[in-house]
Design an enzyme around this catalytic site. Structure first.
Site, mmCIF file in Angstrom:
data_model
loop_
_atom_site.group_PDB
_atom_site.id
_atom_site.type_symbol
_atom_site.label_atom_id
_atom_site.label_comp_id
_atom_site.label_asym_id
_atom_site.label_seq_id
_atom_site.Cartn_x
_atom_site.Cartn_y
_atom_site.Cartn_z
ATOM 1 N N ASP A 79 6.904 8.387 5.698
ATOM 2 C CA ASP A 79 7.337 8.492 4.432
ATOM 3 C C ASP A 79 7.908 9.627 4.289
ATOM 4 O OD1 ASP A 79 7.888 8.518 1.570
ATOM 5 O OD2 ASP A 79 7.047 6.564 1.571
ATOM 6 N N ALA B 103 0.806 -1.161 -0.184
ATOM 7 C CA ALA B 103 -0.035 -0.086 -0.050
ATOM 8 C C ALA B 103 0.807 1.205 -0.061
ATOM 9 C CB ALA B 103 -0.974 0.035 1.311
ATOM 10 N N LYS B 104 0.305 2.274 -0.425
ATOM 11 C CA LYS B 104 1.039 3.608 -0.171
ATOM 12 C C LYS B 104 -0.004 4.828 -0.121
ATOM 13 C CE LYS B 104 5.385 5.147 -0.088
ATOM 14 N NZ LYS B 104 6.164 4.249 0.494
ATOM 15 N N GLY B 105 0.333 5.979 0.485
ATOM 16 C CA GLY B 105 -0.713 6.969 0.738
ATOM 17 C C GLY B 105 -0.007 8.330 0.806
#
Length: 431
Positions: free
Chosen positions: A160, A119-121
């Site tokens: 991040d 996943a990444k946001g």
């Protein structure tokens, strides 16, 4: 260079716009499938994320005005376990970037054989424009908007670009308050005082250093005689540089967003604050080599180049000018597909991000285990376990390199795809 590589490089070179993370990830997936026996139906499922959440985020500024920002959470594949990936605050965050980075997280977790998917946001905002209270309000509102999509067995964010342990603490608190119980496992990268793991912040840089050391040994470089240039002196670059320096590597160049410092005789990186310790301290340092540009750093004649800043810094435009004998990717996606094809033609080994910087997600896994068991590990144990996991992954990828005469990136994808494909085949497709 093989006909396939040449053709793919040609396709990439026709693009006039910068390649997106999603485009790069798809190209890399397509290329890797030629080297592994995988059901085309599984490939079809892996070419796109399962879900992308897009939310509008009204932010009340300190002056009372309201600004509406956009946030994303891309969830790629969860066949091996909960989605896992970072959350970044950056003005250039896009839907496609989150989708591409989520795909890379799927491969990264599988390469490390972790029970997670990818996943990444991100939120489209410059964190430098946010006060601490504005950043907290934004984080809590984003948590509310994606609350149903995250959780310790669903999707576990982590820090991040533009976010940090404090951001994760706010996210955890907001989620826990909404659930009416303290749930530390909803995020990783938290401060140790509230369930975070020792060594988590240093882990990506530490893994880059470990993999650089192993790669140097593989190619018969004496580490004490190896010259290293590190682009980016944030958490990843600084920690990698400092550990390699401790192991007697010769760090000849480091950089920040404003430029780089170069000294052929070597730089004592312990004397330069990282970006986290003092933003933009590299170019402000006095008595440290000569000042050069970031672009010049990428083209230095060194043994090892570590791009550890942002994506897409090694492109078709500068790949022929890169003089390093080996590249170890510290950042996510620093090498475009076209540049990768050029490096393959030039026989420059590129150790991919999904292996080299996987220490972050690996120690996040350790943190998740500690939260579930409510028992903290010592820093010594964390580092020992990380070393073991990185060496195991290195061995798995190296075996594929040697067995099939592959590039390191292709080999890493083969390792990942074999594990993901097996999970998909056992679980099947819901009717």
């Amino acid at each position: 260079m093989s006909a396939n590589v040449a053709e793919e490089a040609g396709d990439a070179s026709e693009e006039t716009e910068p390649e997106t993370a999603l485009e790069t990830a798809k190209r890399q997936l397509a290329r890797a499938t030629a080297h592994v026996d995988i059901d085309p139906n599984v490939v079809e499922r892996l070419e796109r994320p399962r879900k992308i959440h897009e939310v509008s985020l009204p932010l009340r500024r300190d002056d009372g005005s309201v600004e509406v920002l956009t946030g994303f959470r891309a969830q790629h594949d969860s066949v091996r376990g909960p989605y896992k990936g970072g959350l970044r605050y950056h003005p250039e965050v896009t839907r496609d970037e989150c989708a591409g980075l989520a795909m890379w997280m799927t491969w990264k977790c599988a390469v490390m054989d972790l029970p997670f998917g990818g996943a990444k946001g991100g939120i489209v905002v410059d964190p430098k424009d946010l006060s601490s209270t504005e950043k907290e309000r934004l984080t809590r509102r984003f948590t509310q908007e994606i609350r149903s999509a995250i959780g310790p067995t669903k999707d576990i964010p982590a820090p991040d670009m533009g976010t940090d342990p404090q951001t994760m603490a706010w996210l955890m608190d907001a989620y826990s308050m909404q659930q009416d119980e303290t749930i530390p496992g909803v995020v990783t990268g938290k401060p140790p005082e509230i369930g975070g793991s020792e060594g988590r912040e240093e882990a990506p840089g530490r893994s880059v250093a470990i993999i650089t050391r192993e790669a140097c040994d593989y190619y018969d470089y004496d580490l004490s005689e190896t010259t290293v240039a590190v682009q980016g002196f944030g958490s990843v670059g600084a920690n990698a540089a400092r550990l390699l320096y401790e192991w007697d590597a010769n760090i000849v160049a480091v950089s920040d967003v404003n430029g780089a410092r170069y000294d052929a005789d070597g730089i004592d990186v312990d004397k330069i604050p990282s970006h986290d310790e003092e933003p933009e301290a590299v170019t402000a340092a006095t008595g440290v080599g000569e000042k050069i540009t970031n672009e010049e750093l990428l083209e230095l004649d060194v043994d090892v180049l570590i791009p550890a800043a942002i994506g897409n810094v090694l492109t078709e435009d500068n790949a022929t000018d890169v003089s390093a004998d080996m590249i170890v990717e510290g950042a996510n996606g620093p090498t475009t597909f076209a540049a990768g094809a050029i490096f393959a033609e030039r026989d420059i080994p590129v150790i991919p991000d999904i292996l080299a910087n996987a220490g972050g997600v690996t120690v996040s896994y350790f943190e998740w285990l500690q939260d579930i068991n409510r028992r903290a590990w010592s820093l010594e144990r964390v580092n020992e376990e990380l070393e073991t996991e990185m060496l195991s992954a290195w061995d798995d990828v190296r075996d594929e390199v040697e067995a099939q005469d592959l590039t390191w990136r292709d080999a890493a994808y083969v390792v990942a795809l074999k594990r993901i494909a097996a999970a998909h085949e056992f679980r099947g497709v819901w009717p």
